[in-house]
Design a protein around this motif. Structure first.
Motif, PDB file in Angstrom:
ATOM      1  N   HIS A  64       0.076   8.521  -4.856  1.00  0.00           N
ATOM      2  CA  HIS A  64      -1.144   9.282  -5.138  1.00  0.00           C
ATOM      3  C   HIS A  64      -1.277  10.416  -4.127  1.00  0.00           C
ATOM      4  CE1 HIS A  64      -2.318   5.980  -7.794  1.00  0.00           C
ATOM      5  NE2 HIS A  64      -1.873   5.196  -6.840  1.00  0.00           N
ATOM      6  N   THR A  65      -1.950  11.495  -4.516  1.00  0.00           N
ATOM      7  CA  THR A  65      -2.102  12.642  -3.611  1.00  0.00           C
ATOM      8  C   THR A  65      -3.384  12.593  -2.786  1.00  0.00           C
ATOM      9  OG1 THR A  65      -3.147  13.967  -5.344  1.00  0.00           O
ATOM     10  CG2 THR A  65      -0.742  14.152  -5.105  1.00  0.00           C
ATOM     11  N   THR A  66      -4.209  11.573  -2.993  1.00  0.00           N
ATOM     12  CA  THR A  66      -5.447  11.464  -2.220  1.00  0.00           C
ATOM     13  C   THR A  66      -5.531  10.132  -1.476  1.00  0.00           C
ATOM     14  OG1 THR A  66      -6.662  10.718  -4.182  1.00  0.00           O
ATOM     15  CG2 THR A  66      -6.755  13.088  -3.664  1.00  0.00           C
ATOM     16  N   ALA A  67      -4.378   9.570  -1.161  1.00  0.00           N
ATOM     17  CA  ALA A  67      -4.298   8.358  -0.343  1.00  0.00           C
ATOM     18  C   ALA A  67      -3.036   8.461   0.499  1.00  0.00           C
ATOM     19  CB  ALA A  67      -4.267   7.108  -1.214  1.00  0.00           C
ATOM     20  N   GLY A  68      -2.968   7.684   1.548  1.00  0.00           N
ATOM     21  CA  GLY A  68      -1.796   7.713   2.412  1.00  0.00           C
ATOM     22  C   GLY A  68      -1.548   6.364   3.044  1.00  0.00           C
ATOM     23  N   LEU A  69      -0.489   6.297   3.837  1.00  0.00           N
ATOM     24  CA  LEU A  69      -0.138   5.099   4.589  1.00  0.00           C
ATOM     25  C   LEU A  69       0.096   5.483   6.042  1.00  0.00           C
ATOM     26  CD1 LEU A  69       2.408   3.476   2.121  1.00  0.00           C
ATOM     27  CD2 LEU A  69       0.119   2.617   2.649  1.00  0.00           C
ATOM     28  N   VAL A  70      -0.286   4.605   6.941  1.00  0.00           N
ATOM     29  CA  VAL A  70      -0.102   4.862   8.365  1.00  0.00           C
ATOM     30  C   VAL A  70       0.165   3.534   9.074  1.00  0.00           C
ATOM     31  CG1 VAL A  70      -2.578   4.696   8.906  1.00  0.00           C
ATOM     32  CG2 VAL A  70      -1.105   6.050  10.375  1.00  0.00           C
ATOM     33  N   VAL A  71       0.988   3.590  10.131  1.00  0.00           N
ATOM     34  CA  VAL A  71       1.174   2.440  11.007  1.00  0.00           C
ATOM     35  C   VAL A  71       0.185   2.615  12.148  1.00  0.00           C
ATOM     36  CG1 VAL A  71       2.749   1.234  12.564  1.00  0.00           C
ATOM     37  CG2 VAL A  71       3.590   2.130  10.371  1.00  0.00           C
ATOM     38  N   GLN A  72      -0.693   1.620  12.279  1.00  0.00           N
ATOM     39  CA  GLN A  72      -1.739   1.716  13.289  1.00  0.00           C
ATOM     40  C   GLN A  72      -2.295   0.317  13.542  1.00  0.00           C
ATOM     41  OE1 GLN A  72      -3.150   2.801  16.089  1.00  0.00           O
ATOM     42  NE2 GLN A  72      -2.747   4.814  15.194  1.00  0.00           N
ATOM     43  N   SER A 113      -3.032  14.498   3.207  1.00  0.00           N
ATOM     44  CA  SER A 113      -1.858  15.243   3.673  1.00  0.00           C
ATOM     45  C   SER A 113      -1.672  15.099   5.181  1.00  0.00           C
ATOM     46  CB  SER A 113      -1.949  16.721   3.274  1.00  0.00           C
ATOM     47  OG  SER A 113      -2.943  17.386   4.009  1.00  0.00           O
ATOM     48  N   LEU A 114      -2.759  14.889   5.926  1.00  0.00           N
ATOM     49  CA  LEU A 114      -2.643  14.647   7.360  1.00  0.00           C
ATOM     50  C   LEU A 114      -2.012  13.285   7.648  1.00  0.00           C
ATOM     51  CD1 LEU A 114      -6.109  15.946   8.619  1.00  0.00           C
ATOM     52  CD2 LEU A 114      -3.885  17.054   8.895  1.00  0.00           C
ATOM     53  N   VAL A 115      -2.323  12.304   6.805  1.00  0.00           N
ATOM     54  CA  VAL A 115      -1.822  10.947   6.994  1.00  0.00           C
ATOM     55  C   VAL A 115      -0.383  10.825   6.509  1.00  0.00           C
ATOM     56  CG1 VAL A 115      -2.153   8.533   6.314  1.00  0.00           C
ATOM     57  CG2 VAL A 115      -4.143   9.979   6.827  1.00  0.00           C
ATOM     58  N   GLY A 116      -0.093  11.358   5.318  1.00  0.00           N
ATOM     59  CA  GLY A 116       1.234  11.246   4.718  1.00  0.00           C
ATOM     60  C   GLY A 116       1.307  10.081   3.751  1.00  0.00           C
ATOM     61  N   PRO A 117       2.204  10.161   2.776  1.00  0.00           N
ATOM     62  CA  PRO A 117       2.247   9.171   1.709  1.00  0.00           C
ATOM     63  C   PRO A 117       3.103   7.942   1.983  1.00  0.00           C
ATOM     64  CG  PRO A 117       3.786  10.915   1.212  1.00  0.00           C
ATOM     65  CD  PRO A 117       3.079  11.305   2.506  1.00  0.00           C
ATOM     66  N   ASP A 118       3.823   7.911   3.122  1.00  0.00           N
ATOM     67  CA  ASP A 118       4.762   6.810   3.295  1.00  0.00           C
ATOM     68  C   ASP A 118       4.924   6.402   4.747  1.00  0.00           C
ATOM     69  OD1 ASP A 118       6.822   8.487   4.600  1.00  0.00           O
ATOM     70  OD2 ASP A 118       7.013   9.386   2.629  1.00  0.00           O
ATOM     71  N   VAL A 119       5.469   5.202   4.910  1.00  0.00           N
ATOM     72  CA  VAL A 119       5.878   4.702   6.224  1.00  0.00           C
ATOM     73  C   VAL A 119       7.228   4.011   6.054  1.00  0.00           C
ATOM     74  CG1 VAL A 119       3.525   4.403   7.124  1.00  0.00           C
ATOM     75  CG2 VAL A 119       4.672   2.481   5.996  1.00  0.00           C
ATOM     76  N   THR A 120       8.034   4.058   7.082  1.00  0.00           N
ATOM     77  CA  THR A 120       9.300   3.334   7.109  1.00  0.00           C
ATOM     78  C   THR A 120       9.294   2.434   8.336  1.00  0.00           C
ATOM     79  OG1 THR A 120      10.472   5.094   5.959  1.00  0.00           O
ATOM     80  CG2 THR A 120      11.813   3.559   7.232  1.00  0.00           C
ATOM     81  N   ARG A 169      -4.951   1.851  -6.298  1.00  0.00           N
ATOM     82  CA  ARG A 169      -3.777   2.591  -5.853  1.00  0.00           C
ATOM     83  C   ARG A 169      -2.521   1.759  -6.048  1.00  0.00           C
ATOM     84  NH1 ARG A 169      -5.363   7.806  -5.296  1.00  0.00           N
ATOM     85  NH2 ARG A 169      -7.245   7.962  -4.033  1.00  0.00           N
ATOM     86  N   THR A 170      -1.412   2.423  -6.282  1.00  0.00           N
ATOM     87  CA  THR A 170      -0.122   1.758  -6.406  1.00  0.00           C
ATOM     88  C   THR A 170       0.726   2.073  -5.183  1.00  0.00           C
ATOM     89  OG1 THR A 170      -0.199   1.919  -8.811  1.00  0.00           O
ATOM     90  CG2 THR A 170       1.957   1.517  -7.815  1.00  0.00           C
ATOM     91  N   VAL A 171       1.223   1.026  -4.546  1.00  0.00           N
ATOM     92  CA  VAL A 171       2.120   1.169  -3.405  1.00  0.00           C
ATOM     93  C   VAL A 171       3.485   0.647  -3.840  1.00  0.00           C
ATOM     94  CG1 VAL A 171       2.611   0.487  -1.024  1.00  0.00           C
ATOM     95  CG2 VAL A 171       0.234   0.866  -1.754  1.00  0.00           C
ATOM     96  N   SER A 172       4.496   1.479  -3.694  1.00  0.00           N
ATOM     97  CA  SER A 172       5.857   1.107  -4.050  1.00  0.00           C
ATOM     98  C   SER A 172       6.623   0.797  -2.767  1.00  0.00           C
ATOM     99  CB  SER A 172       6.421   2.273  -4.836  1.00  0.00           C
ATOM    100  OG  SER A 172       7.674   2.560  -4.579  1.00  0.00           O
ATOM    101  N   VAL A 173       7.413  -0.269  -2.792  1.00  0.00           N
ATOM    102  CA  VAL A 173       8.145  -0.728  -1.608  1.00  0.00           C
ATOM    103  C   VAL A 173       9.629  -0.803  -1.941  1.00  0.00           C
ATOM    104  CG1 VAL A 173       8.403  -2.554   0.112  1.00  0.00           C
ATOM    105  CG2 VAL A 173       6.140  -2.087  -0.877  1.00  0.00           C
TER     106      VAL A 173
END
Length: 132
Positions: free
Chosen positions: A39-47, A86-93, A120-124
């Protein structure tokens, strides 16, 4: 593998660490795990998932990106959400070691909702070396 996350607020965080960890296949000894929110209005972050820090993070995003006054708002009123995501970003590795996510002691993976409430859908995706 993917999973759905339902949020309850316009700007919030949801700890999805356990759901991502559950997607690591049995037998994966070492590798990487990438989670991507589609999605373009959600993100993922390691925190850190501590509730006060999560509130501080949400306040930070509100302070950095005002709710109103953006050109895209003329279309659908959610430019702030796009900018925050966009500040957060859509993915984490995250590395995988001994079959588990190799996160630090206080690290969690948080979904950052910027335009909720929504589902929201999160793909892994994981890649790596399997146990012999």
């Amino acid at each position: 593998m993917s999973f759905a996350v339902t949020t309850e607020s316009r700007l919030t965080t949801v700890d999805v660490t356990d759901r991502i960890a559950a997607a690591v296949p049995d037998g994966l000894e070492a590798g990487i795990c990438t989670a991507f929110v589609q999605h373009t209005t959600a993100g993922l972050v390691v925190q850190e998932a501590e509730p006060r820090l999560r509130g501080d993070f949400e306040s930070f995003l509100r302070d950095v990106v005002p709710d109103e006054g953006h050109a895209h708002d003329e279309l659908d009123g959610n430019a702030d959400s796009h900018l925050r995501a966009s500040l957060v970003g859509p993915d984490v590795t995250v590395p995988v070691a001994d079959g588990e996510l190799a996160l630090g002691t206080w690290q969690s993976v948080l979904l950052v909702e910027c335009d909720g409430p929504r589902t929201r859908t999160v793909s892994v995706t994981t890649v790596g070396e399997n146990r012999p």
